[in-house]
Scaffold this active site. Structure first.
Site, PDB file in Angstrom:
ATOM      1  N   ALA A  63      -1.619  -9.680  10.738  1.00  0.00           N
ATOM      2  CA  ALA A  63      -1.128 -10.916  11.351  1.00  0.00           C
ATOM      3  C   ALA A  63      -1.766 -11.141  12.716  1.00  0.00           C
ATOM      4  CB  ALA A  63       0.394 -10.872  11.470  1.00  0.00           C
ATOM      5  N   ASN A  90       0.488  -0.807  10.468  1.00  0.00           N
ATOM      6  CA  ASN A  90       0.744  -0.546   9.050  1.00  0.00           C
ATOM      7  C   ASN A  90      -0.359  -1.121   8.178  1.00  0.00           C
ATOM      8  OD1 ASN A  90       3.066   0.955   8.972  1.00  0.00           O
ATOM      9  ND2 ASN A  90       4.444  -0.806   8.819  1.00  0.00           N
ATOM     10  N   GLY A  95      -1.739  -0.454   1.199  1.00  0.00           N
ATOM     11  CA  GLY A  95      -2.288  -0.207  -0.125  1.00  0.00           C
ATOM     12  C   GLY A  95      -3.350  -1.198  -0.590  1.00  0.00           C
ATOM     13  N   GLY A  96      -3.599  -2.242   0.184  1.00  0.00           N
ATOM     14  CA  GLY A  96      -4.699  -3.147  -0.143  1.00  0.00           C
ATOM     15  C   GLY A  96      -4.433  -4.128  -1.271  1.00  0.00           C
ATOM     16  N   ARG A 343      11.577  -4.118  -6.206  1.00  0.00           N
ATOM     17  CA  ARG A 343      11.706  -2.819  -5.548  1.00  0.00           C
ATOM     18  C   ARG A 343      13.150  -2.405  -5.300  1.00  0.00           C
ATOM     19  NH1 ARG A 343       6.693  -3.466  -1.282  1.00  0.00           N
ATOM     20  NH2 ARG A 343       5.092  -3.021  -2.830  1.00  0.00           N
ATOM     21  N   GLU A 476       5.312  -8.941   9.801  1.00  0.00           N
ATOM     22  CA  GLU A 476       6.548  -8.235   9.452  1.00  0.00           C
ATOM     23  C   GLU A 476       7.628  -8.355  10.520  1.00  0.00           C
ATOM     24  OE1 GLU A 476       5.768  -4.365   7.737  1.00  0.00           O
ATOM     25  OE2 GLU A 476       7.892  -3.830   7.829  1.00  0.00           O
ATOM     26  N   ILE A 492       0.924  -8.893   2.738  1.00  0.00           N
ATOM     27  CA  ILE A 492      -0.408  -9.228   3.283  1.00  0.00           C
ATOM     28  C   ILE A 492      -0.574 -10.744   3.296  1.00  0.00           C
ATOM     29  CG2 ILE A 492      -2.900  -8.947   3.070  1.00  0.00           C
ATOM     30  CD1 ILE A 492      -2.552  -6.329   1.770  1.00  0.00           C
TER      31      ILE A 492
END
Ligand SMILES: Cc1cc2nc3c(=O)[nH]c(=O)nc-3n(C[C@H](O)[C@H](O)[C@H](O)COP(=O)(O)OP(=O)(O)OC[C@H]3O[C@@H](n4cnc5c(N)ncnc54)[C@H](O)[C@@H]3O)c2cc1C
Lengths: 513, 135
Positions: A63, A90, A95-96, A343, A476, A492
């Site tokens: 960001a 972070n 994890g991309g 999740r 975030e 992302i």
């Protein structure tokens, strides 16, 4: 409105007539201008600023870097700071995976998707707590943001789209190096090309919000050493256009997160970088930013308790066990949830079994799993010739477990999981091909959905729903986009979309001096 | 307030005296260590074997050109060690290569792990359990 002005006025009069003078003397001797702030958020401005910029960005993750790049490209004199000795927060250890609805990759694979469908997925997982206008912006600009990383920054992605939990179709791009650094490093290169100073070891102490309500500057500690409170030298920076706070989430701030959700206490491990703490959020609150849904803290269901932090085991879970295999509870030998549910559903389900779950896949299932050799070498994932041997290692109830696999395989063949409703990818095969792979699963604190309220221009909103002039936030540290549960790979997108918006907007602010 | 003044004074004194060589630095460091238990200067009289074997002296690292407070920065290390890509090559056979992180590439400051006057540390250890001994 008029009323409150009058009240201020009379308070000022009162101070003049009474103890104000003593306070004034104290302030004057500290070298500040002679005005006593009346608003609780206001601070006396320094008489002389140590340096001056148009735009100050706090945080060098997705960001902050996106904001810095946009602001500088729009012509603003921009500086980015980060308290850590390394850039990227972070984002650079991430994890991309980044989602884009209606992308060229989806076109190629004939996947029918749209911003609207992504929006529905986000609201479903978010239990409708999402701030709808923000979620709309993220979904509508998702593809544009990912294409920007490719065309403007040179980021590289693998060929395939991934199907992550809670998404109704495969829509996640995956960086070639399986890491967020595949995006952050191209961002850092762009920052360098644009000549934007990126100051590491530089800690945001305080933001100056003036009596008139506008943000005017900041105090930072240069040469700060992480976790050494008060280290470095305090420097004031006059910020002419605006401050972008992109300081990330607070999942690694045990004290603060535990206050928001007592279940996420110090016994819960965490996937975040060490600097994912709450001080910038608290500073925003001091400035009267409105807090949104701070107690929604996400646990990742794909993490392995045998390794620190995010580790690498999650790669096996999200690429193999969840989409192409199963997750069982050792005691019962049974599946207990849709392995591709969102999740929160999965993490809660694992915790409710009361024991580490086991993710399982066969050779077919791990075909596309990167780093499997490394996971085996470190003993995080284990390999077995037979399903019985696997059951023995993880002390799984064998009889039930065999039945589970038999039944699951019949679901795959029929294309419908009538027990837990897992959506099968077109290339999903029954679990039959040895060797078989297993890994323990136990959730870790991963993401803080809540944060400061922003509007669709990334402006920070105060307690009374007014814009705080000159103050922007993205990533975030903001709340509302994801509601109760963030879907994988949407962080992302959120960070890039709102980081870019914040950068463009702040560059267009009228300088206050 | 008071401690900030000390930092400034200390910095001036140190910069001024560094020209007169190591002895004064050593004495000052000893003084400040006892008075302020400074860990900026740390245990200034010990060198790691690989540096003393190379017959380095204090001023090889603590030069007048050091940008901050006579403390050598990564660029100063690289004067002798070559660029970061070259350093990464030296440990290319290690897995993971400590000088070529999947996150940061070879571009990390040396002093995140390597310390001359105190025990070195493993910065990666903050998030990863695999340990490698850091010289
Ligand atoms: C291990 C891991 C894997 C993930 N994988 C994915 C994924 O594949 N896909 C996805 O969409 N999301 C993923 N996420 C979530 C996503 O990475 C984060 O939400 C995202 O990186 C946040 O970006 P950001 O720019 O808001 O903050 P960050 O990248 O965290 O950057 C914030 C920066 O601000 C700095 N900062 C904080 N306080 C201060 C201060 N007081 N002064 C100065 N600087 C300060 C921090 O040091 C940090 O560098 C993952 C998260 C983790 C932890």
């Amino acid at each position: 409105m008029k009323d409150s002005k009058q009240k201020q006025f009379s308070r000022r009069q009162f101070l003049k007539a009474t103890g104000g003078a003593t306070a004034l003397a104290g302030v004057a001797s500290a070298g500040f201008i002679m005005a006593i702030p009346q608003k609780s958020f206001a601070m006396p401005l320094p008489k002389k600023w140590d340096s001056e910029v148009d735009v100050l960005v706090i945080g060098s993750g997705f960001a902050g870097l996106a904001a810095g790049i946009e602001a500088a490209e729009a012509g603003a004199v921009t500086v980015i700071i980060d308290k850590m000795p390394v850039p990227g927060g972070n984002s650079i250890i991430n994890g991309g995976l980044v989602s884009a609805a209606g992308s060229p990759k989806q076109d190629k694979e004939k996947i029918n998707d749209s911003p609207d469908l992504m929006y529905k997925d986000m609201l479903k997982a978010g239990l409708g707590l999402n701030h709808q206008a923000l979620a709309r912006v993220v979904t509508e600009k998702s593809n544009e943001a990912v294409q920007w990383t490719i065309k403007h920054l040179g980021a590289q992605y693998k060929d395939r789209n991934l199907h992550l939990g809670g998404h109704s179709v495969p829509r996640s791009y995956y960086t070639t190096n399986s890491s967020g650094s595949g995006i952050v490093r191209p961002q850092l290169n762009k920052v360098k090309d644009l000549g934007i100073p990126l100051k590491l070891n530089c800690y945001l102490e305080q933001v100056y919000r003036d009596e008139d309500g506008r943000i005017k500057g900041v105090n930072v500690r240069e040469g700060y050493k992480f976790l050494k409170e008060g280290s470095g030298q305090s420097i004031s920076i006059k910020v002419r256009r605006g401050v972008v706070v992109a300081a990330g989430g607070f999942a690694n701030d045990v004290i603060y997160r535990k206050i928001q959700d007592p279940k996420v206490d110090d016994k819960v491990q965490c996937t975040n970088h060490q600097g994912a703490t709450a001080e910038c959020l608290k500073e925003l609150l001091r400035l009267h930013a409105n807090p949104v849904q701070l107690s929604w803290i996400q646990l990742g269901p794909w993490s392995c308790p045998l390794e620190k932090g995010m580790g690498i085991g999650y790669i096996f879970a999200i690429n193999a066990a969840f989409p192409y295999g199963i997750m069982v509870s050792p005691k019962t030998g049974k599946r207990f949830i849709n392995e591709l549910a969102d999740r929160k559903i999965r993490a809660d389900a694992i915790i409710n079994t009361g024991e580490w779950a086991v993710g399982i896949a066969d050779q077919e299932g791990v075909k596309r799993t990167a780093k499997i050799d490394k996971m085996l070498e470190r003993g995080i994932v284990k390999k077995f010739d037979t399903i019985e041997a696997l059951a023995k290692e993880y002390k799984i109830n064998v009889a039930e477990y065999k039945k589970t696999i038999f039944q699951y395989n019949s679901f795959v063949k029929s294309g419908k999981d009538t027990e837990w409703g897992k959506p099968f990818q077109s290339d999903c095969k029954p679990i039959t091909t040895p060797p078989f792979y297993g890994m323990y699963l136990w959730p870790k604190a991963h993401h803080t959905m809540g944060g400061a309220q922003i509007n669709t221009k990334a402006q920070v909103i105060d307690l009374n729903q007014n814009v705080i002039p000159g103050l922007y936030a993205a990533g975030e540290i903001t709340g509302g986009v994801h509601g109760a549960v963030r879907l994988g790979s949407v962080a992302i997108t959120d960070c890039l979309v709102f980081g870019r918006i914040a950068g463009k907007q702040v560059a267009g602010e009228k300088p206050w001096a | 307030m008071a401690s900030e003044c000390f930092i400034i004074i200390k910095r001036r004194i140190i910069i001024g005296l560094s020209l007169t060589g190591c002895v004064s630095i050593f004495l000052i460091s000893l003084f400040y260590q006892t008075v302020f238990s400074s860990d900026v200067l740390g245990n200034a009289n010990s060198l790691k074997a690989y540096h003393s074997d190379a017959e380095l002296s204090c001023n090889d690292c603590h030069t007048v050109e050091n940008e901050v407070q006579n403390i050598p920065a990564t660029d100063d290390c690289l004067e002798c060690h070559g660029d970061m890509e070259a350093v990464a090559q030296l440990t290319a056979d290690k897995d993971p290569n400590p000088h070529d992180s999947p996150h940061y590439g070879p571009y990390l400051d040396c002093d995140l792990c390597h310390h001359e006057h105190k025990i070195s540390e493993n910065y990666c250890g903050g998030c990863h359990e695999w340990v490698s001994s850091v010289p």
